[in-house]
Design a protein around this motif. Structure first.
Motif, PDB file in Angstrom:
ATOM      1  N   VAL A  42     -25.795 -79.523  15.385  1.00 38.85           N
ATOM      2  CA  VAL A  42     -26.907 -80.223  14.182  1.00 38.85           C
ATOM      3  C   VAL A  42     -25.496 -80.885  13.421  1.00 38.85           C
ATOM      4  O   VAL A  42     -26.294 -81.353  12.387  1.00 38.85           O
ATOM      5  CB  VAL A  42     -27.454 -79.434  14.029  1.00 38.85           C
ATOM      6  CG1 VAL A  42     -27.918 -79.354  12.261  1.00 38.85           C
ATOM      7  CG2 VAL A  42     -28.446 -78.464  14.573  1.00 38.85           C
ATOM      8  N   ALA A  43     -24.413 -80.416  12.594  1.00 30.76           N
ATOM      9  CA  ALA A  43     -23.341 -80.748  11.893  1.00 30.76           C
ATOM     10  C   ALA A  43     -23.064 -81.754  12.352  1.00 30.76           C
ATOM     11  O   ALA A  43     -22.877 -82.876  11.148  1.00 30.76           O
ATOM     12  CB  ALA A  43     -21.957 -79.223  12.159  1.00 30.76           C
ATOM     13  N   SER A  71     -25.333 -84.636  11.189  1.00 36.73           N
ATOM     14  CA  SER A  71     -25.757 -84.654   9.877  1.00 36.73           C
ATOM     15  C   SER A  71     -24.557 -86.194   9.139  1.00 36.73           C
ATOM     16  O   SER A  71     -25.507 -86.217   8.158  1.00 36.73           O
ATOM     17  CB  SER A  71     -25.041 -83.467   8.553  1.00 36.73           C
ATOM     18  OG  SER A  71     -23.979 -83.565   8.649  1.00 36.73           O
ATOM     19  N   ARG A  72     -24.571 -86.063  10.345  1.00 36.52           N
ATOM     20  CA  ARG A  72     -22.796 -87.364  10.316  1.00 36.52           C
ATOM     21  C   ARG A  72     -23.773 -88.285  10.134  1.00 36.52           C
ATOM     22  O   ARG A  72     -23.058 -89.956  10.024  1.00 36.52           O
ATOM     23  CB  ARG A  72     -21.541 -87.048   9.851  1.00 36.52           C
ATOM     24  CG  ARG A  72     -20.887 -86.014   9.325  1.00 36.52           C
ATOM     25  CD  ARG A  72     -19.340 -85.842  10.130  1.00 36.52           C
ATOM     26  NE  ARG A  72     -18.798 -85.124   9.082  1.00 36.52           N
ATOM     27  CZ  ARG A  72     -17.867 -85.214   8.248  1.00 36.52           C
ATOM     28  NH1 ARG A  72     -18.349 -86.557   7.330  1.00 36.52           N
ATOM     29  NH2 ARG A  72     -17.583 -84.169   7.280  1.00 36.52           N
ATOM     30  N   ARG A  96     -30.908 -90.012  13.003  1.00 40.04           N
ATOM     31  CA  ARG A  96     -31.581 -88.906  13.414  1.00 40.04           C
ATOM     32  C   ARG A  96     -31.913 -90.105  14.796  1.00 40.04           C
ATOM     33  O   ARG A  96     -31.732 -89.447  15.718  1.00 40.04           O
ATOM     34  CB  ARG A  96     -33.255 -89.036  13.106  1.00 40.04           C
ATOM     35  CG  ARG A  96     -32.953 -87.947  12.080  1.00 40.04           C
ATOM     36  CD  ARG A  96     -33.015 -86.503  12.716  1.00 40.04           C
ATOM     37  NE  ARG A  96     -33.343 -85.241  11.458  1.00 40.04           N
ATOM     38  CZ  ARG A  96     -34.416 -85.252  10.891  1.00 40.04           C
ATOM     39  NH1 ARG A  96     -35.330 -85.561  11.124  1.00 40.04           N
ATOM     40  NH2 ARG A  96     -33.979 -84.039   9.996  1.00 40.04           N
ATOM     41  N   ALA A 131     -19.476 -80.107   8.786  1.00 41.57           N
ATOM     42  CA  ALA A 131     -20.090 -80.571   7.957  1.00 41.57           C
ATOM     43  C   ALA A 131     -19.891 -80.457   7.404  1.00 41.57           C
ATOM     44  O   ALA A 131     -18.879 -81.048   6.525  1.00 41.57           O
ATOM     45  CB  ALA A 131     -20.121 -78.566   7.654  1.00 41.57           C
ATOM     46  N   GLU A 138     -22.993 -80.809   0.796  1.00 35.00           N
ATOM     47  CA  GLU A 138     -23.957 -81.506   0.123  1.00 35.00           C
ATOM     48  C   GLU A 138     -23.472 -81.646  -1.573  1.00 35.00           C
ATOM     49  O   GLU A 138     -24.088 -82.331  -2.046  1.00 35.00           O
ATOM     50  CB  GLU A 138     -25.189 -80.828   0.523  1.00 35.00           C
ATOM     51  CG  GLU A 138     -25.780 -81.213   1.908  1.00 35.00           C
ATOM     52  CD  GLU A 138     -27.252 -80.344   1.762  1.00 35.00           C
ATOM     53  OE1 GLU A 138     -27.451 -80.794   0.952  1.00 35.00           O
ATOM     54  OE2 GLU A 138     -27.699 -80.804   3.068  1.00 35.00           O
TER      55      GLU A 138
END
Lengths: 81, 142
Positions: free
Chosen positions: A69-70, A73-74, A77, B136, B139
């Motif tokens: 998931v990490a 996020s880069r 989708r 990560a 944000e």
């Protein structure tokens, strides 16, 4: 060892494996892989391999999903092809 | 980014129990299911939970990148140090029974195995946390 229970788990396992590579949304694929790992952990426990089951539940279902998931996020989708 | 109050409260309640369970898994690794690797992964997941719930910056405040490097080197040092200590006292690498401690041999074996497991756990915890930090997206910075 209850063979009906194991058979149902194997069936879910195969369905999850096929769904994980055929689904278009990458986040859905990651979540389905987490479910795959969880079923695999239960199967390891059924096969009396508690240590392997423990590792599968901690690494496969936990850390790998979070890292996927990490990484997601880069990027975007859905797949482009 | 301020998260929901439920998420923050539940995280603050759950994190100590996750860490306690991780220590239990590491300590009981030699005699039952579990071990240094699994315990380290569970311990790292506590830090990752903090990173998800409160933001990466808050997790970095608790355990910084420099600390993860230091911890991974420290755990590796424990593992290799005990192994080389066994060689110095005339055994093989990790041949625990040659360690000159004032206990009977099975207890020396158990103690040294636990120490090695703790080293593995520290290294795995630090490396998993640092991988999460690297992957990560922060944000607040973005």
């Amino acid at each position: 060892m209850i063979w009906e229970f194991n058979f149902a788990l194997f069936l879910f396992l195969v369905i999850c494996a096929i769904a994980a590579i055929s689904v278009r949304n990458l986040l859905s694929a990651v979540v389905i892989l987490g479910v795959y790992s969880l079923i695999m952990a239960v199967l390891w426990a059924e096969m009396q391999a508690v240590d392997v089951s423990f590792t599968e539940a901690a690494v496969g279902a936990g850390i790998t999903t979070i890292l996927f998931v990490a990484a997601l996020s880069r990027t975007t989708r859905g797949s482009k092809d | 980014m301020k998260q929901d109050v439920v998420i923050r409260t539940v995280c603050r309640l759950v994190v100590p129990f996750i860490q306690l369970f991780a220590l239990y898994v590491i300590i009981h690794g030699a005699s039952s299911a579990g071990g240094g690797f699994q315990g380290g992964v569970i311990f790292a997941s506590a830090f990752i939970l903090v990173g998800i719930a409160f933001g990466i910056a808050d997790a970095r405040k608790r355990i910084s990148e420099k600390m993860t490097v230091l911890f991974s080197a420290c755990g590796l040092g424990i593992y290799a140090g005990i192994g080389i200590l066994c060689i110095i006292f005339g055994g093989n690498f990790l041949g625990y029974s040659f360690l000159p401690l004032p206990f009977p041999v099975p207890e020396i074996r158990g103690l040294a195995a636990e120490a090695v497991e703790i080293g593995i756990g520290i290294t795995v915890m630090a490396v998993m946390t640092s991988i999460f930090y690297d992957m990560a997206v922060d944000e607040e910075a973005a």
